[in-house]
Structure formats: C-alpha cells, structure tokens
Design a protein around this motif. Structure first.
Motif, PDB file in Angstrom:
ATOM      1  N   PRO A   1       0.794  -1.237   0.000  1.00 48.35           N
ATOM      2  CA  PRO A   1       0.000   0.000   0.000  1.00 48.35           C
ATOM      3  C   PRO A   1       0.828   1.289   0.000  1.00 48.35           C
ATOM      4  CG  PRO A   1      -0.145  -1.124   2.132  1.00 48.35           C
ATOM      5  CD  PRO A   1       0.589  -2.041   1.198  1.00 48.35           C
ATOM      6  N   ALA A   2       2.105   1.215   0.320  1.00 45.39           N
ATOM      7  CA  ALA A   2       2.942   2.420   0.298  1.00 45.39           C
ATOM      8  C   ALA A   2       3.031   3.023  -1.102  1.00 45.39           C
ATOM      9  CB  ALA A   2       4.339   2.106   0.808  1.00 45.39           C
ATOM     10  N   PHE A   3       2.726   2.230  -2.109  1.00 46.37           N
ATOM     11  CA  PHE A   3       2.811   2.704  -3.494  1.00 46.37           C
ATOM     12  C   PHE A   3       1.474   3.195  -4.047  1.00 46.37           C
ATOM     13  CE2 PHE A   3       6.378  -0.238  -3.074  1.00 46.37           C
ATOM     14  CZ  PHE A   3       7.408   0.527  -3.591  1.00 46.37           C
ATOM     15  N   ASN A   4       0.416   3.170  -3.263  1.00 45.23           N
ATOM     16  CA  ASN A   4      -0.903   3.550  -3.784  1.00 45.23           C
ATOM     17  C   ASN A   4      -0.930   4.965  -4.349  1.00 45.23           C
ATOM     18  OD1 ASN A   4      -1.852   1.028  -3.123  1.00 45.23           O
ATOM     19  ND2 ASN A   4      -2.960   1.691  -1.306  1.00 45.23           N
ATOM     20  N   THR A   5      -0.398   5.915  -3.601  1.00 47.27           N
ATOM     21  CA  THR A   5      -0.377   7.302  -4.079  1.00 47.27           C
ATOM     22  C   THR A   5       0.539   7.442  -5.280  1.00 47.27           C
ATOM     23  OG1 THR A   5      -0.816   8.108  -1.849  1.00 47.27           O
ATOM     24  CG2 THR A   5       0.101   9.690  -3.418  1.00 47.27           C
ATOM     25  N   THR A   6       1.666   6.774  -5.220  1.00 50.92           N
ATOM     26  CA  THR A   6       2.621   6.806  -6.327  1.00 50.92           C
ATOM     27  C   THR A   6       1.973   6.317  -7.614  1.00 50.92           C
ATOM     28  OG1 THR A   6       4.442   6.402  -4.801  1.00 50.92           O
ATOM     29  CG2 THR A   6       4.848   5.912  -7.100  1.00 50.92           C
ATOM     30  N   LYS A   7       1.296   5.191  -7.540  1.00 49.92           N
ATOM     31  CA  LYS A   7       0.639   4.624  -8.723  1.00 49.92           C
ATOM     32  C   LYS A   7      -0.502   5.522  -9.189  1.00 49.92           C
ATOM     33  CE  LYS A   7      -0.003   0.531  -6.906  1.00 49.92           C
ATOM     34  NZ  LYS A   7      -0.348  -0.887  -6.712  1.00 49.92           N
ATOM     35  N   ALA A   8      -1.248   6.105  -8.245  1.00 49.97           N
ATOM     36  CA  ALA A   8      -2.349   7.001  -8.612  1.00 49.97           C
ATOM     37  C   ALA A   8      -1.839   8.231  -9.357  1.00 49.97           C
ATOM     38  CB  ALA A   8      -3.109   7.425  -7.361  1.00 49.97           C
ATOM     39  N   ASN A   9      -0.603   8.646  -9.034  1.00 53.73           N
ATOM     40  CA  ASN A   9       0.017   9.795  -9.706  1.00 53.73           C
ATOM     41  C   ASN A   9       0.821   9.381 -10.935  1.00 53.73           C
ATOM     42  OD1 ASN A   9      -0.993  11.732  -7.917  1.00 53.73           O
ATOM     43  ND2 ASN A   9       0.651  11.333  -6.462  1.00 53.73           N
ATOM     44  N   GLU A  10       0.686   8.109 -11.339  1.00 49.96           N
ATOM     45  CA  GLU A  10       1.350   7.551 -12.522  1.00 49.96           C
ATOM     46  C   GLU A  10       2.870   7.687 -12.452  1.00 49.96           C
ATOM     47  OE1 GLU A  10      -0.612   9.300 -15.918  1.00 49.96           O
ATOM     48  OE2 GLU A  10      -2.433   8.156 -15.516  1.00 49.96           O
ATOM     49  N   LYS A  11       3.412   7.439 -11.252  1.00 50.47           N
ATOM     50  CA  LYS A  11       4.859   7.449 -11.064  1.00 50.47           C
ATOM     51  C   LYS A  11       5.332   6.027 -10.827  1.00 50.47           C
ATOM     52  CE  LYS A  11       5.145  12.145  -9.565  1.00 50.47           C
ATOM     53  NZ  LYS A  11       5.985  13.089  -8.906  1.00 50.47           N
ATOM     54  N   ILE A  12       6.632   5.807 -10.932  1.00 46.92           N
ATOM     55  CA  ILE A  12       7.195   4.466 -10.800  1.00 46.92           C
ATOM     56  C   ILE A  12       7.299   4.030  -9.340  1.00 46.92           C
ATOM     57  CG2 ILE A  12       9.253   3.055 -11.216  1.00 46.92           C
ATOM     58  CD1 ILE A  12       9.767   4.826 -13.682  1.00 46.92           C
ATOM     59  N   GLY A  13       7.761   4.912  -8.486  1.00 50.35           N
ATOM     60  CA  GLY A  13       7.896   4.568  -7.078  1.00 50.35           C
ATOM     61  C   GLY A  13       9.314   4.254  -6.655  1.00 50.35           C
TER      62      GLY A  13
END
Length: 85
Positions: free
Chosen positions: A51-63
């Motif tokens: 879940p730490a990547f949820n915002t990252t993925k929502a912003n279309e970033k790699i992470g």
C-alpha cells in the motif's frame, strides 16, 4: 534486519535519496531495477502489492527509489528519519 533499496541511476531522485541514507547512516542492499528482468520483477511484485505505493501509482509514477525494510516501504525521502532511533 536488512533494508533493500530499489533504485535506478537514471532516476533523478536516486542521488539525493542515497545521500540522505548516508547522512542518517542507514545501511542497505542496493537493487538496481534495470540491471536485469529478475530485479525488475522483484520490484514490481512489491510495488503491485504494497500500500505504500498507492499514491505513487495514482500519480502515474514508478515509485523509485524505494527503501524496503521489514513490512515497511519508504518512498518519501523525508520519512527516512523515522528509521533512526
């Protein structure tokens, strides 16, 4: 517990993230996600489920860079200081 740093030198955020890790004396095992398909798959498996990547993925970033330690994943450099006791 060994921390794993998922990164690529091609990402402009990697150098300052690594510098902050060094400043805080946080040791890690480096994993360049572009080194081979195995390392990329390892990162994507974590990214797809954590879940730490949820915002990252929502912003279309790699992470990346991302520091994985235990059950925790840190993608925001400002959160690294939470690891220092």
């Amino acid at each position: 517990m060994t921390a794993i740093l998922f990164f690529t030198e091609k990402c402009p955020d990697t150098a300052p993230f690594v510098a902050q890790l060094k400043t805080l004396n946080i040791s890690y095992t480096p994993v360049d996600i572009l080194e081979n398909t195995g390392t990329l798959k390892q990162f994507l498996k974590l990214r797809d489920k954590h879940p730490a990547f949820n915002t990252t993925k929502a912003n279309e970033k790699i992470g990346i860079p991302a520091l994985h330690i235990g059950e925790k994943v840190i993608v925001d450099m400002n959160e690294l200081s939470s690891l220092v006791k």
